[in-house]
Design an enzyme around this catalytic site. Structure first.
Site, PDB file in Angstrom:
ATOM      1  N   GLY A  71       0.816  -1.207   0.000  1.00 57.57           N
ATOM      2  CA  GLY A  71       0.000   0.000   0.000  1.00 57.57           C
ATOM      3  C   GLY A  71       0.852   1.260   0.000  1.00 57.57           C
ATOM      4  O   GLY A  71       0.523   2.245  -0.660  1.00 57.57           O
ATOM      5  N   THR A  72       1.952   1.216   0.728  1.00 60.21           N
ATOM      6  CA  THR A  72       2.839   2.381   0.799  1.00 60.21           C
ATOM      7  C   THR A  72       3.383   2.731  -0.582  1.00 60.21           C
ATOM      8  O   THR A  72       3.440   3.900  -0.960  1.00 60.21           O
ATOM      9  CB  THR A  72       3.989   2.101   1.783  1.00 60.21           C
ATOM     10  N   ASN A 151      -7.084   4.173   9.723  1.00 60.18           N
ATOM     11  CA  ASN A 151      -6.566   2.928  10.286  1.00 60.18           C
ATOM     12  C   ASN A 151      -6.655   2.877  11.805  1.00 60.18           C
ATOM     13  O   ASN A 151      -6.815   1.816  12.379  1.00 60.18           O
ATOM     14  CB  ASN A 151      -5.115   2.721   9.846  1.00 60.18           C
ATOM     15  N   GLN A 179      -7.664   0.459   4.323  1.00 59.77           N
ATOM     16  CA  GLN A 179      -8.485  -0.105   5.407  1.00 59.77           C
ATOM     17  C   GLN A 179      -9.893  -0.448   4.947  1.00 59.77           C
ATOM     18  O   GLN A 179     -10.602  -1.167   5.640  1.00 59.77           O
ATOM     19  CB  GLN A 179      -8.537   0.868   6.592  1.00 59.77           C
ATOM     20  N   GLY A 200      -2.475  -5.910   0.152  1.00 58.80           N
ATOM     21  CA  GLY A 200      -2.917  -7.300   0.222  1.00 58.80           C
ATOM     22  C   GLY A 200      -3.056  -7.838   1.631  1.00 58.80           C
ATOM     23  O   GLY A 200      -4.018  -8.528   1.952  1.00 58.80           O
ATOM     24  N   THR A 237       9.744  -7.562 -12.422  1.00 59.74           N
ATOM     25  CA  THR A 237       9.109  -8.849 -12.711  1.00 59.74           C
ATOM     26  C   THR A 237       7.952  -9.097 -11.743  1.00 59.74           C
ATOM     27  O   THR A 237       8.074  -8.832 -10.552  1.00 59.74           O
ATOM     28  CB  THR A 237      10.146  -9.982 -12.604  1.00 59.74           C
ATOM     29  N   CYS A 325       4.678   5.995  23.911  1.00 63.18           N
ATOM     30  CA  CYS A 325       5.725   5.082  24.377  1.00 63.18           C
ATOM     31  C   CYS A 325       5.818   3.839  23.519  1.00 63.18           C
ATOM     32  O   CYS A 325       6.889   3.329  23.270  1.00 63.18           O
ATOM     33  CB  CYS A 325       5.452   4.682  25.808  1.00 63.18           C
TER      34      CYS A 325
END
Lengths: 393, 283
Positions: A71-72, A151, A179, A200, A237, A325
């Site tokens: 997705g990125t 998300n 999402q 995916g 490919t 944190c």
């Protein structure tokens, strides 16, 4: 100890049917789909079939589907590919609550001299449409990249309206649909969006495969150069086993969507209402009326998210937190902060995200243990209600 | 997921000395809800001035809770004079170490102890000295606090300072100021003998010369290049010819030639031998 997986917005398990569909392509069917010989050529048929399944899933044409690695990559391709085509005079319009895969490239363009606008959200995480309308004013080329569903909170934006406004202004519009895919129906025949990003591994295919939907006629500078694959629009490919797996996953998602939506809505609501009833000073972050069916984001006041995650982990329960944190950063979630959630609640936000593989017994287990975890950590906290708060607020 | 030591997880799961003391001799509170962690520490002394009872309450992550619990174990039975010698390193060591990004939890423990001792001695609640120059406005960290963590833990980079006291971890606007503080401390710490490097003996053996060149690169040159995201590699030394290669941001930088001649060559000539020439590998 059994794992109770309530972190499906982070990643999902690979569906057994998907795994089975992929296996031959790790074995005898290893040919390169671009080869002239039949050994490779026969593989191409399977890639084409997968592309057709995915096109059907989105109500798109097979030629509008481009395979990417995640997705990125799809987000970067949309934003950088459009920006390079339109040039510096183009405005970049996005929202404050985007995934880093969109905010990162948009802020890079800003550093490069593009004017960038990040549209704010209201207290339930809904997009400020007036600010969006304002940003579109003035004409000239622009790239809009606004997510479909968030998300962290599951809040669903009114994408039909957003796309209509962008189209009226005559600008190109992309949406991070990572999402939404598999959770809500997507129909690009009805929704005139130019580009979509899909991943995916959020819908039971493996990690390492993504979809970039590019509407026919939408122009874009090629982002990944170096090969004729995907009609010259994305070199490299083909990742054949994963493409086949993703085709299967999309087919399953279409078949299961309605039943899954009913199941996860019921389980999510039971979990959410149960936690709100048994844990005082807890509240839901996000627009409960416009939300993904599988997601709930709950803030437990006076305690810190990482501690909650660790206590849940000891019981095999997997979830996420917007606490600073846990991310290894010092700033809590940009999404929760953009909504103006009071700081007493920001650090204790926990996200539960379900899938069709979750059961009622799992929800019951979490409902049994979560109040104990919250009580234990509140007993440790100096901020329990009724106690004087320390001076430095 | 954090890689916490067994001891951290033990103190997180089973924290010692949790709660409050009804009539404490000293109370200290540091942190806030906004910061994401906070700790209240209370202690009681016996007739001999030893800490007989100590209790804490902490809002924060697993390592913040564990650090607070460890602190109470460390101070129990000590006199005030002994307790005030406890540093954040003692807390981290007691727990078998903390991840770098979590060192600020141990600093929070030390600060709470200090505040409690101050409260015992003066009866006042320790408030941040307003005279103190605040450097990081996101987390309210003062210059003195930054100086202290840098000195006590021998920190050399802004990222380390962020790990230890959060300063610079918000908007990032103060990172330049933090670097200046680090530089001023490091320059002050450089022994005078090094600051005014003695003229090297006229005749160095080849081995001595090579060692000295390496030392000067490490001490004088590399830290400067790293500030700009670059680095240097020593490739070869042939007589007075020093062959280097630029790495990181320096590689392909348009001003690399100036850096080589006006900075690297100048430094090596100053500290090693005026006859030295510096060349870039393959150029």
């Amino acid at each position: 100890m059994n794992t109770i997986y309530f972190d499906n917005n982070a990643t999902t398990c690979v569906a057994p049917e998907v795994r089975d569909a992929m296996m031959p392509f790790f074995g005898e069917l290893y040919g390169n789909p671009s080869s002239m010989h039949a050994f490779g050529g026969q593989v191409n048929k399977h890639v084409a079939e997968a592309r057709e399944k995915i096109a059907a899933f989105l109500h798109a044409e097979p030629s509008e589907i481009i395979f990417t690695s995640c997705g990125t990559e799809s987000d970067n391709m949309a934003i950088h590919g459009s920006a390079e085509l339109l040039g510096r005079q183009a405005k970049v319009i996005t929202s404050r609550v985007e995934h880093p895969a969109v905010l990162g490239p948009c802020r890079r363009l800003k550093d490069m001299g593009f004017s960038e606008t990040e549209i704010p959200v209201d207290s339930v995480g809904q997009l400020d449409l007036d600010a969006f309308r304002e940003a579109l004013k003035g004409g000239g080329p622009a790239i809009v990249s606004i997510m479909w569903a968030n998300n962290e909170t599951g809040v669903v934006f009114p994408l039909e309206k957003i796309v209509a406004m962008a189209k009226e202004a005559g600008v190109v519009v992309h949406s991070d649909a990572v999402q939404v895919a598999g959770k809500l129906p997507i129909d690009v025949k009805k929704l005139p969006v130019d580009m979509l990003s899909i991943s995916g591994h959020k819908l039971h295919a493996p990690k390492g495969i993504g979809i970039f939907y590019l509407r026919r006629g939408t122009r874009l500078k090629t982002y990944m150069l170096g090969g004729h694959q995907e009609n010259g629009r994305r070199g490299g490919t083909e990742n054949v086993p994963y493409i086949v797996g993703l085709g299967k996953a999309c087919e399953l998602a279409s078949a299961n969507m309605e039943a899954e939506r009913r199941l996860v809505t019921r389980l999510r609501d039971k979990l959410e209402n149960g936690l709100l009833a048994t844990c005082p000073d807890a509240s839901v972050n996000g627009d409960r009326a416009h939300r993904l069916p599988n997601t709930t984001n709950i803030s437990f006041e006076y305690i810190e998210g990482e501690s909650v995650i660790f206590d849940m982990n000891d019981l095999g329960i997997c979830a996420s937190t917007g606490s600073a944190c846990a991310a290894g950063s010092l700033e809590p979630s940009h999404v929760i902060r953009a909504m103006g959630v009071p700081f007493t609640a920001v650090h204790g936000s926990i996200r539960f995200s379900l899938s069709r593989y979750n059961t009622e017994a799992e929800v019951d287990f979490v409902l049994e243990h979560m109040p104990k975890i919250v009580r234990r950590l509140r007993d440790l906290s100096p901020f329990r209600k009724g106690d004087a708060l320390p001076v430095e607020l | 997921m954090w890689n916490y030591s067994e001891k951290v997880m033990d103190h997180f799961r089973n924290p010692r000395n949790v709660g409050k003391i009804s009539d404490p001799d000293g109370t200290g509170t540091v942190g806030s809800l906004a910061c994401g962690d906070a700790l209240t520490l209370m202690f009681k002394l016996d007739g001999n001035g030893r800490i007989v009872d100590v209790k804490f309450q902490t809002f924060g992550c697993a390592s913040a809770i564990a650090s607070s619990s460890a602190l109470t174990e460390l101070v129990l039975g000590k006199t005030i004079e002994e307790a005030e010698k406890i540093t954040n390193k003692d807390i981290a060591n007691y727990l078998g170490g903390l991840p770098d990004q979590k060192m600020h939890c141990s600093v929070m423990g030390r600060e709470a102890l200090e505040a409690a001792i101050h409260n015992y001695r003066t009866g006042e609640t320790m408030v941040r000295n307003l005279e103190d120059h605040i450097i990081c406005t996101c987390f309210g960290v003062s210059e003195n606090e930054i100086r202290r963590v840098v000195t006590e833990n021998s920190l050399t980079t802004v990222d380390e300072v962020t790990n230890f006291c959060k300063a610079g971890g918000g908007c990032g606007m103060c990172r330049g100021d933090i670097q200046k503080i680090i530089d001023s401390i490091r320059n002050a710490q450089t022994p005078p003998a090094l600051a005014l490097a003695p003229k090297p003996p006229r005749k160095l053996s080849n081995l001595q010369k090579m060692k000295l060149i390496e030392e000067i690169i490490d001490r004088e040159i590399r830290p400067q290049l790293k500030k700009d995201g670059g680095d240097i590699e020593l490739i070869d030394i042939v007589g007075d010819r020093v062959v280097i290669a630029f790495r990181g941001m320096c590689a392909g930088c348009h001003s690399a030639a100036f850096t080589r001649q006006d900075f690297i060559e100048a430094k090596l000539r100053e500290f090693v031998d005026p006859a030295i020439t510096v060349e870039e590998e393959g150029k």
